[in-house]
Design a protein around this motif. Structure first.
Motif, mmCIF file in Angstrom:
data_model
loop_
_atom_site.group_PDB
_atom_site.id
_atom_site.type_symbol
_atom_site.label_atom_id
_atom_site.label_comp_id
_atom_site.label_asym_id
_atom_site.label_seq_id
_atom_site.Cartn_x
_atom_site.Cartn_y
_atom_site.Cartn_z
ATOM 1 N N VAL A 158 -16.919 -8.843 -3.249
ATOM 2 C CA VAL A 158 -16.015 -8.395 -3.538
ATOM 3 C C VAL A 158 -15.245 -9.244 -3.232
ATOM 4 O O VAL A 158 -14.954 -9.766 -2.522
ATOM 5 C CB VAL A 158 -15.816 -7.046 -2.647
ATOM 6 N N SER A 159 -13.604 -9.149 -4.315
ATOM 7 C CA SER A 159 -12.881 -10.093 -4.288
ATOM 8 C C SER A 159 -11.814 -9.125 -4.635
ATOM 9 O O SER A 159 -11.629 -8.566 -5.255
ATOM 10 C CB SER A 159 -13.334 -11.255 -4.360
ATOM 11 N N ARG B 28 1.106 -10.111 0.535
ATOM 12 C CA ARG B 28 0.245 -9.957 -0.227
ATOM 13 C C ARG B 28 -0.727 -11.126 -0.219
ATOM 14 O O ARG B 28 -0.671 -12.554 0.941
ATOM 15 C CB ARG B 28 0.775 -11.190 -1.577
ATOM 16 N N LEU B 29 -1.815 -10.306 -0.100
ATOM 17 C CA LEU B 29 -3.080 -10.969 0.266
ATOM 18 C C LEU B 29 -4.140 -11.259 -0.828
ATOM 19 O O LEU B 29 -4.321 -10.230 -1.362
ATOM 20 C CB LEU B 29 -3.568 -10.038 1.536
ATOM 21 N N ASN B 30 -4.885 -11.802 -0.307
ATOM 22 C CA ASN B 30 -5.988 -12.525 -0.940
ATOM 23 C C ASN B 30 -7.493 -12.666 -0.362
ATOM 24 O O ASN B 30 -7.306 -13.107 1.133
ATOM 25 C CB ASN B 30 -6.085 -13.894 -2.169
ATOM 26 N N PHE B 31 -8.492 -12.268 -1.018
ATOM 27 C CA PHE B 31 -9.548 -11.258 0.449
ATOM 28 C C PHE B 31 -11.197 -12.312 -0.609
ATOM 29 O O PHE B 31 -10.935 -11.671 -2.308
ATOM 30 C CB PHE B 31 -9.776 -10.446 1.227
ATOM 31 N N SER B 32 -12.175 -12.397 0.061
ATOM 32 C CA SER B 32 -13.599 -12.245 -0.443
ATOM 33 C C SER B 32 -14.346 -12.265 0.528
ATOM 34 O O SER B 32 -14.070 -12.284 1.831
ATOM 35 C CB SER B 32 -14.114 -13.682 -1.231
ATOM 36 N N ALA B 33 -15.845 -11.283 -0.099
ATOM 37 C CA ALA B 33 -16.887 -10.468 1.280
ATOM 38 C C ALA B 33 -17.543 -10.165 0.403
ATOM 39 O O ALA B 33 -17.883 -10.160 -0.856
ATOM 40 C CB ALA B 33 -15.522 -9.202 1.869
ATOM 41 N N GLN B 34 -18.736 -10.234 1.462
ATOM 42 C CA GLN B 34 -19.592 -8.848 1.146
ATOM 43 C C GLN B 34 -20.119 -7.605 1.932
ATOM 44 O O GLN B 34 -19.271 -8.192 2.771
ATOM 45 C CB GLN B 34 -20.885 -9.892 1.765
ATOM 46 N N ALA B 35 -20.047 -6.999 1.174
ATOM 47 C CA ALA B 35 -19.808 -5.274 1.457
ATOM 48 C C ALA B 35 -21.076 -4.461 1.249
ATOM 49 O O ALA B 35 -21.803 -4.975 0.225
ATOM 50 C CB ALA B 35 -19.005 -4.983 1.789
ATOM 51 N N SER B 36 -21.679 -3.823 2.753
ATOM 52 C CA SER B 36 -22.574 -2.982 2.411
ATOM 53 C C SER B 36 -22.329 -1.600 2.676
ATOM 54 O O SER B 36 -21.493 -1.601 3.723
ATOM 55 C CB SER B 36 -23.999 -3.699 2.657
ATOM 56 N N ASP C 269 -18.052 -8.249 5.788
ATOM 57 C CA ASP C 269 -17.363 -9.347 6.064
ATOM 58 C C ASP C 269 -16.896 -10.246 5.647
ATOM 59 O O ASP C 269 -17.148 -10.694 4.314
ATOM 60 C CB ASP C 269 -19.073 -10.619 6.882
ATOM 61 N N GLY C 270 -15.965 -11.425 5.739
ATOM 62 C CA GLY C 270 -15.524 -11.904 4.345
ATOM 63 C C GLY C 270 -13.782 -12.936 5.179
ATOM 64 O O GLY C 270 -13.781 -12.893 6.466
ATOM 65 N N THR C 271 -13.360 -13.517 4.422
ATOM 66 C CA THR C 271 -12.030 -13.985 4.568
ATOM 67 C C THR C 271 -11.270 -13.484 3.833
ATOM 68 O O THR C 271 -11.411 -12.431 2.889
ATOM 69 C CB THR C 271 -12.171 -16.211 3.961
ATOM 70 N N ASN D 85 -11.184 -14.850 8.771
ATOM 71 C CA ASN D 85 -11.803 -14.119 8.881
ATOM 72 C C ASN D 85 -12.249 -12.567 8.843
ATOM 73 O O ASN D 85 -11.095 -12.167 10.541
ATOM 74 C CB ASN D 85 -12.959 -15.015 9.385
ATOM 75 N N PHE D 86 -12.662 -11.891 9.057
ATOM 76 C CA PHE D 86 -12.935 -10.547 9.199
ATOM 77 C C PHE D 86 -13.828 -9.939 9.199
ATOM 78 O O PHE D 86 -14.651 -10.093 8.455
ATOM 79 C CB PHE D 86 -11.149 -9.867 8.700
ATOM 80 N N ALA D 87 -14.182 -8.831 10.355
ATOM 81 C CA ALA D 87 -15.570 -8.299 9.725
ATOM 82 C C ALA D 87 -15.610 -6.856 10.319
ATOM 83 O O ALA D 87 -14.552 -6.030 11.411
ATOM 84 C CB ALA D 87 -16.676 -8.883 11.507
#
Length: 288
Positions: free
Chosen positions: A200-201, A218-226, A237-239, A258-260
């Motif tokens: 997800v981004s 305003r925010l940008n992010f990218s992550a792996q989600a399950s 987990d992502g940035t 980073n975020f979790a």
């Protein structure tokens, strides 16, 4: 031959066997199955078809169209139907002992028609090709949802590609507008359990809609989600990165980290904030 008001029940068991032969077979006293000798065309009017599997049930009403048995066991079909508020159409050739290829479209469907208790709401329009075998069908196509919601998050202009096999729907190149910006996602979703794994981004999102803290920008992010189901049962987990903004009234020129996410709780770490030209590092923060 014209059939009006026909009701057809198709069932699949956990051994992936269908009752098609029983449906088409004559009584034991008549040794020849009707389709085996029939080579004509059947016009169907106001029929009903129910398809049941161990995990789901689909009902199609107001089925109209034609079935052509000229090349039986290959059956050429051209059908239109209603399912709730949705319009469905299917055209192609199918062999219930083998497989085939069918081009299909659905307009205005409730997502619950595809998977029960879906957190997704909105009218789905899709075009897809059904292939494979009767025991193991596959599908590939595209979809769009003009407006809807996923759990508590409203969105609009959702669209993307998908493939389906073995009860798993895999999204590709899916985009939507939500949270004041745009989101892209891809990856598999198990329709029976609603378990998913997605890449997800997000771009240009309104950060104030992502946190109950006083954060602006305003925010940008990218992550792996399950996870399974909705956002409260999602791990990610992502940035992330932000340009100018503020936290609790304190202005910054840039913020990264980073975020979790574990269910409803999110931890932020490796934060770097640029304030008045100075970079301030925060190695670990419980929340923003």
């Amino acid at each position: 031959v014209r059939l009006e008001g026909l009701t057809l029940q198709l069932n699949r068991d956990r051994q992936e066997r269908w009752n098609v032969s029983e449906t088409l077979r004559r009584p034991a006293a008549e040794p020849t199955a009707p389709a085996a000798g029939f080579r004509g065309r059947v016009e169907v009017a106001d029929a009903a078809v129910a398809i049941a599997t161990p995990d789901s049930r689909y009902e199609f009403k107001q089925v109209n169209g034609q079935l052509d048995f000229a090349n039986y066991p290959d059956i050429a079909l051209d059908l239109k139907s209603k399912q709730g508020a949705a319009d469905l159409s299917a055209k192609g050739v199918w062999n219930f002992s083998g497989g085939g290829k069918i081009e299909a479209s659905v307009t205005g469907a409730d997502p619950a028609a595809f998977t029960a208790n879906s957190p997704l709401k909105g009218a789905v329009t899709t075009r897809f090709r059904l292939e494979g075998t009767t025991a193991k069908p596959t599908a590939q196509g595209s979809f769009s949802i003009p407006a809807g919601s996923l759990g508590d998050t409203a969105f609009r202009d959702a669209a993307g590609e998908f493939s389906w096999t073995g009860g798993t729907l895999t999204l590709a190149g899916t985009t939507l507008n939500a949270l004041g910006g745009s989101i892209a996602t891809s990856g598999p979703i198990a329709l029976d359990t609603r378990r998913f794994s997605q890449t997800v981004s997000g771009r240009n999102l309104d950060s104030s809609q992502l946190s109950d803290k006083d954060i602006q920008g305003r925010l940008n992010f990218s992550a792996q989600a399950s996870g399974q189901g909705d956002g409260d049962h999602t791990n990610a987990d992502g940035t992330f990165s932000m340009g100018a903004g503020s936290i609790s009234g304190i202005a910054f020129e840039a913020l990264t980290g980073n975020f979790a996410k574990r269910g409803p709780a999110t931890r932020y770490y490796n934060l770097r904030a640029t304030i008045a030209g100075q970079v301030i590092a925060i190695d670990d923060a419980d929340s923003l």
